[in-house]
Design an enzyme around this catalytic site. Structure first.
Site, mmCIF file in Angstrom:
data_model
loop_
_atom_site.group_PDB
_atom_site.id
_atom_site.type_symbol
_atom_site.label_atom_id
_atom_site.label_comp_id
_atom_site.label_asym_id
_atom_site.label_seq_id
_atom_site.Cartn_x
_atom_site.Cartn_y
_atom_site.Cartn_z
ATOM 1 C CG PHE A 98 34.277 41.387 40.963
ATOM 2 C CD1 PHE A 98 33.534 42.559 40.947
ATOM 3 C CD2 PHE A 98 35.126 41.159 39.881
ATOM 4 C CE1 PHE A 98 33.620 43.473 39.903
ATOM 5 C CE2 PHE A 98 35.224 42.062 38.831
ATOM 6 C CZ PHE A 98 34.467 43.227 38.845
ATOM 7 C CE LYS B 230 38.102 31.237 43.281
ATOM 8 N NZ LYS B 230 38.186 32.545 44.034
ATOM 9 C CD GLU C 235 40.462 36.507 44.327
ATOM 10 O OE1 GLU C 235 41.344 36.825 43.489
ATOM 11 O OE2 GLU C 235 39.529 35.708 44.074
ATOM 12 C CB SER D 213 37.196 37.786 32.011
ATOM 13 O OG SER D 213 38.252 36.886 32.328
ATOM 14 C CB CYS E 107 28.406 39.323 32.070
ATOM 15 S SG CYS E 107 26.975 38.346 32.558
ATOM 16 C CD GLU F 14 33.302 41.643 29.791
ATOM 17 O OE1 GLU F 14 32.170 41.392 30.246
ATOM 18 O OE2 GLU F 14 34.239 40.828 29.820
#
Length: 499
Positions: free
Chosen positions: A152, A176, A179, A229, A284, A384
């Site tokens: 995201f 993909k 969402e 992640s 990240c 994180e």
């Protein structure tokens, strides 16, 4: 009667509702309200997209390099011309400020431009006369249908790390996206069709774990590219590898910035703020830990705190410095670390839990937060957090700082701030991290180098974009060739010998 927009899949060059009736919410994080619904694909919906890609593959594989290159050049021009429209989508669904959204697109454009240079990265090698009259040469060919699963936090840039190279190399793609902010992926697929990409070469399916698992297990999908992640990256790598697929699985991070006493502290303070709070810390490659040498720690904390006081938090369309977090749940999770930090003995210097915002009261707000004297035993250090929380860990000197960085299970990015060239050179040699900045806080490589970390930040050895990215989307054939002289004759049943 509801008038909420529903975001459809993009399959075989057209919008598709799919068979599944499940949908999920897409929020405007700055308003704190649901603005759209997104379709959540079933296994059958994913299969429809994969089959569309499989049908398109033979013709696209056989399309000339020149034609594929022309499509990528056209896409580059359209994306550059309409980047403002895409930035508005990113701000609306992710919440990042408009300038940050524009920067994300600019970095993605670098990879599109690399894809335009595809001929130089897809050619093989030739060795003449390796034995008398025998030549050996290599061919690089596309792998087939490839799957991409993107996060995201960069709904445009991360897909752009992968699908332009995959398509330029002759593959077909099922993407993909997250969402949580899915519209950018469909927008880019539509733009590629306008650029001349044949139907079925790029497909977009939305969804959750059901869609992910369908891609990981589909026998036609030859490779998986993922950013997210560490626990999910590990799952993606293990599952896709067990199913015989190539895998790029880039995981999470806990990026450290070591500040030595000889550093320019104003530069270091600017860098810590910029790298810690840009995109609300949802990067990240964000700096989340500053390792401050004791002799300069107080001064550095004061400089960072003063700069934070000038930041504005609010709606990304209003010229603010930092926007909201992606969801209310994520905001609450990040905010929960602050009490934990205090309980663990840290000092809360700037508390972002009740910020003054230029935006709606119900937005998913958390202001920039600074925590000093964070013990490395605390989950605030270890986890994180993925939010606008900057931790200060005080160290005695270079050796202790290096030991802490190398002791982290993550190895994505790190930085050192110093005016000592010897210390910098030693750091780049000794640190066990994949991407290193010297007086640069976010050392994301340019597109013609490759992106990827070490340790729990990368599973496998396949990095993203750059030369390694092209290698991932190509498979190599070695051909040994002899063209017989017309006068050749005779039989020899022995093992071939080098003459």
């Amino acid at each position: 009667m509801s008038t909420t927009t529903t975001i459809d899949h993009w399959i075989d060059g057209a919008s598709a509702t799919g068979a599944s009736e499940r949908t999920g919410p897409v929020y405007n994080p700055a308003l704190g309200v649901e603005q759209k619904r997104v379709r959540l694909a079933s296994t059958d919906d994913v299969d429809a997209a994969v089959q569309a890609a499989a049908r398109a593959f033979p013709a696209w594989r056989d399309t000339s390099i020149a034609k594929r290159q022309q499509v990528m050049f056209a896409f580059r021009e359209l994306l550059n011309a309409r980047s403002g429209d895409l930035a508005a989508i990113l701000t609306s669904e992710h919440g990042k400020v408009t300038s940050d959204a524009a920067g994300e697109i600019a970095r993605g454009l670098e990879v599109v431009e690399l894809a335009c240079a595809m001929p130089g990265y897809t050619k093989g090698e030739y060795s003449e006369n390796v034995s008398t009259g025998v030549d050996v040469y290599t061919l690089k060919q596309p792998v087939g249908v490839v799957g991409i699963i993107s996060p995201f936090n960069f709904p445009a840039m991360v897909p752009l790390w992968f699908f332009p190279l995959a398509i330029a190399a002759g593959n077909t793609v099922v993407l993909k996206p997250s969402e949580k902010d899915p519209s950018a992926a469909v927008w880019m697929a539509e733009l590629l069709k306008e650029a001349g990409l044949p139907d079925g070469v790029l497909n977009v399916v939305h969804g959750d774990k059901e869609a992910v698992d369908a891609l990981l297990g589909h026998p036609v999908v030859r490779s998986i590219s993922f950013v997210g992640s560490t626990p999910i990256a590990k799952y993606i790598y293990e599952t896709a590898s067990a199913n015989g697929k190539r895998v790029q699985a880039l995981g999470g991070a806990k990026n450290h910035m070591l500040v030595l006493p000889d550093a320019d502290l104003d530069l270091a303070a600017d860098a810590a703020v910029n790298a810690g709070f840009g995109s609300a810390g949802e990067r990240c490659m964000a700096v989340s830990v500053v390792l401050a040498v004791d002799s300069v720690a107080d001064e550095l904390v004061a400089k960072v705190s003063e700069r934070m006081s000038r930041l504005t938090t609010g709606d990304g369309t209003r010229g603010c410095d930092m926007g909201p977090l992606i969801t209310r749940e994520h905001r609450d999770k990040v905010a929960g670390y602050l009490d934990v930090a205090v309980d663990d003995g840290a000092t809360l210097v700037v508390d972002g839990r009740d910020p003054e915002v230029d935006g709606a009261a119900d937005g998913f707000w958390l202001g920039p937060t600074l925590i000093d004297r964070v013990p490395t035993s605390s989950v605030v250090y270890r986890d994180e957090i993925f939010g606008p929380v900057l931790s200060i860990v005080r160290v005695a000197g270079y050796e202790e700082g290096l030991e802490i960085v190398n002791g982290s299970p993550y190895g994505n990015g790190t930085a050192i701030f110093t005016n000592d060239g010897g210390a910098a050179r030693r750091f780049q040699r000794e640190v066990t991290v994949g991407m290193i900045g010297i007086n640069v806080p976010i050392p994301v490589p340019v597109a013609y180098h490759s992106f990827g970390g070490w340790k729990d930040s990368l599973f496998g050895d396949a990095k993203a974009y750059g030369p390694k990215g092209f290698d991932f989307f190509l498979q190599e054939k070695a051909v040994t060739s002899r063209w017989l002289d017309p006068s050749h004759g005779g039989l020899n049943l022995g093992f071939p010998q080098h003459d």
